[in-house]
Every structure is written in structure tokens, then in C-alpha cells.
Design an enzyme around this catalytic site. Structure first.
Site, PDB file in Angstrom:
ATOM      1  N   HIS A 148      -1.189   5.096  -2.900  1.00  0.00           N
ATOM      2  CA  HIS A 148       0.104   4.444  -3.073  1.00  0.00           C
ATOM      3  C   HIS A 148      -0.068   2.935  -2.981  1.00  0.00           C
ATOM      4  CE1 HIS A 148      -0.267   4.767   1.302  1.00  0.00           C
ATOM      5  NE2 HIS A 148       0.746   3.941   1.468  1.00  0.00           N
TER       6      HIS A 148
ATOM      7  N   HIS B 148       1.077   0.505  -0.983  1.00  0.00           N
ATOM      8  CA  HIS B 148       1.120  -0.316   0.217  1.00  0.00           C
ATOM      9  C   HIS B 148      -0.251  -0.983   0.355  1.00  0.00           C
ATOM     10  CE1 HIS B 148       4.762   1.834   2.266  1.00  0.00           C
ATOM     11  NE2 HIS B 148       5.131   0.850   1.455  1.00  0.00           N
TER      12      HIS B 148
ATOM     13  N   ASP C 281      -2.438  -1.887   2.470  1.00  0.00           N
ATOM     14  CA  ASP C 281      -3.594  -1.402   3.222  1.00  0.00           C
ATOM     15  C   ASP C 281      -4.324  -0.262   2.525  1.00  0.00           C
ATOM     16  OD1 ASP C 281      -1.121  -0.096   3.873  1.00  0.00           O
ATOM     17  OD2 ASP C 281      -2.106   0.957   5.521  1.00  0.00           O
TER      18      ASP C 281
ATOM     19  N   ASP D 245      -0.483   8.577   3.605  1.00  0.00           N
ATOM     20  CA  ASP D 245       0.710   8.331   4.411  1.00  0.00           C
ATOM     21  C   ASP D 245       1.829   9.298   4.024  1.00  0.00           C
ATOM     22  OD1 ASP D 245      -1.003   6.271   4.875  1.00  0.00           O
ATOM     23  OD2 ASP D 245       0.516   4.697   4.763  1.00  0.00           O
TER      24      ASP D 245
ATOM     25  N   HIS E 216      -5.905   6.726   9.892  1.00  0.00           N
ATOM     26  CA  HIS E 216      -4.758   5.820   9.693  1.00  0.00           C
ATOM     27  C   HIS E 216      -4.121   5.474  11.032  1.00  0.00           C
ATOM     28  CE1 HIS E 216      -0.955   4.291   7.828  1.00  0.00           C
ATOM     29  NE2 HIS E 216      -1.818   3.920   6.884  1.00  0.00           N
TER      30      HIS E 216
END
Length: 303
Positions: free
Chosen positions: A62, A64, A66, A212, A270
Site C-alpha cells: 500500500h 503509506h 513506510d 497493515d 511492523h
């Protein structure tokens, strides 16, 4: 054939000393597959001796930062090192637009072809396939479109059984049998069927990557019996309300999903920067799912 996972980064939103943003390398045979590419990934590849020119494909979960801020820098390095072989990139909608914009404004024209596959992050679908590997998307539930991935080894040929092989076979004949062919009769022997000298084919190995996501038990059937599951565990369960607010999971929830799916091994990753020591996450998960480990940097899991 080699089938192993190497952890390059295990931090969540912000890096800490000794913890970099998410990045992993799955090696199948001689080919590398990069899973997410947080900031500093190419430094970690240097640290853990992963050669960029061996990368066959890159999978981004995705948008984001990080999980993908290191991607364009890595592509630039491969360009400067003279890469010419094509590269597959699999990721969510918008990633191709980001890469095109970065290339345009920086004036970088990559010297190799990129084949980009846009993932439907709400579907479980085949998104990549080559001679050694087949990859399906897994729909994650996050604040932005997000996909996990299920990596499955292509079926392998049955292994030859030495105690069933007759003596006197030539290297050429052994090679043909290893390829699954039967040997026709000739003046020296009456012929040989591959099925008579081979055992059962090895079971294809499977690795599930849960990026995530909210805790989503409904995904368990999609990865049932996988050899290895990586599941984000940003928080301890005492912060499960915070996890729900931010669309993340806890260590206990990751263990519950591993238990429901009947996987063989669980990796937690994570990690929130609030946790200086990671052992509490392990202590929380293991009573639910004993075969749990921490996805610390440099860890190698061979399947």
C-alpha cells in the site's frame, strides 16, 4: 530448491535505532522477490547481501510511506548499475503514477523495462506468475487500499529414488528421468518408466504476507495450512482499541488468525516505535499460537 524469507525491515510508521521500515526478500531458487520497500531498503540489501540485479519482481502492499518510500531510490540504483533485464512491479492503484511522476521530474529514464500490475486490493486474485512462483493478492482492511500476498511455489517434479534406479544409467538418461520423461527400450535395457523410479512430488511451499490490516478472521481460509504467515502486530492487545482506530492488529490477534488458519509458523512484525523491547509481543502471542517468532532484521526462515 531454495525457498526462504529474509527480513530487511520490521518497524512501523517511523524507524528506530536498529529497526527499519518494512521490507522482506523471498528467495525461490536463484530468484529474489522483494516484498515492500520502505525507506532504506537498499541499505539493508547491502547489509544482508541481497543483490538487486537478482530481483525478479517487487510487491508493494500500500501507499503509506513506510512501505514504499525506498522504491524509486532502489530503481535508480539498479539503473546506475546497468540493469537491463525487465522487472515486474505489483502494487495498488496510484503506485504507477507516483513512479512515472518521480521519473519525469527527476529526469531519470530507467534503462530497463518495468511491467506494472495494478492490484485490486478488495479481491483475492492471481497477480503474478512465473516458472517458480504463483502469487495471489489478499484483501487487507486498512485506511488506504492495501493488499497482502500469498506466495505459492509452482508444483515440483517428483524426486528420483536412488534405491529404485538400475545401475548403468548414463548421465543423459538420468537427466531425462529427472525431467519426468520415460526411457524407451534400447539394445541395453528394456525401458524404464519415470513413475516406477520416482517418489511423490514435494508439496508446494506457501508463504502468506499480511501487511497493515485490521484483525480479519475471514481471511483465514485463504491461507489455510500455509507453511509461514507474516502478520503485522503493531500493538500489544492492551491497545486493541488504538489498533482498531488506526486499522492495525495486535500480537494476540495475529496469533488468533494463525491458529484459525492452521499455518505451520507465525512471524510478528511492523512493530510500533513505542516498544523498545519486543519480547512482550512474543509472550502475548505464544500462549495462543506457540510456533511464533519475531520478524527481527536479518532473520532468515527456510521452508
Amino acid at each position: 530448491m531454495t525457498f526462504e524469507l529474509k527480513i530487511l525491515g520490521s518497524a512501523s510508521a517511523t524507524p528506530t535505532v536498529g529497526r527499519h521500515p518494512t521490507a522482506q526478500v523471498l528467495t525461490v531458487g536463484t530468484q529474489h522477490y522483494l516484498i515492500d520497500c520502505g525507506e532504506g531498503t537498499q541499505w539493508q540489501m547491502l547489509e544482508y547481501r541481497v543483490r538487486p540485479h537478482h530481483l525478479r519482481a517487487i510487491f508493494i502492499s500500500h501507499l503509506h510511506g513506510d512501505h514504499y518510500f525506498g522504491l524509486f531510490g532502489l530503481l535508480g540504483t539498479m539503473h546506475l548499475q546497468g540493469r537491463t533485464q525487465p522487472l515486474a512491479i505489483v502494487g495498488p492503484p496510484g503506485l504507477d503514477e507516483v513512479l512515472v511522476t518521480q521519473s519525469r521530474v527527476s529526469g531519470v529514464q530507467l534503462g530497463f523495462q518495468i511491467t506494472f500490475t495494478v492490484v485490486d486490493t478488495e479481491a483475492h486474485a492471481l497477480v503474478y506468475e512465473d516458472a517458480g512462483l504463483r502469487v495471489h493478492s489478499l484483501p487487507m482492511r486498512h485506511r488506504v487500499p492495501c493488499a497482502g500476498y500469498l506466495f505459492e511455489e509452482q508444483p515440483r517434479r517428483p524426486n528420483l529414488l536412488k534405491d529404485k534406479l538400475p545401475t548403468g544409467l548414463t548421465p543423459v538418461q538420468l537427466a531425462r528421468l529427472a525431467q519426468g520423461d520415460d526411457l524407451p527400450p534400447d539394445e541395453y535395457q528394456p525401458g524404464l518408466r519415470h513413475a516406477d523410479v520416482a517418489g511423490p512430488a514435494p508439496t508446494p511451499r506457501r508463504y502468506a504476507f499480511f501487511s497493515d490490516t485490521l484483525y480479519t478472521p475471514a481471511l483465514a481460509p485463504l491461507i489455510a495450512g500455509a507453511d509461514l504467515l507474516y502478520h503485522e502486530a503493531t500493538f500489544l492487545d492492551e491497545l486493541r482499541e488504538r489498533a482498531a482506530q488506526t486499522h492495525h492488529s495486535t500480537a494476540r490477534q495475529a496469533a488468533l488468525l494463525a491458529q484459525a488458519a492452521g499455518v505451520k509458523q507465525l512471524l510478528l512484525g511492523h512493530f510500533s516505535s513505542r516498544y523498545k523491547a519486543l519480547e512482550p509481543l512474543l509472550y502475548e502471542a505464544r500462549p495462543v499460537f506457540p510456533r511464533t517468532e519475531l520478524a527481527t532484521e536479518g532473520l532468515v526462515v527456510r521452508l
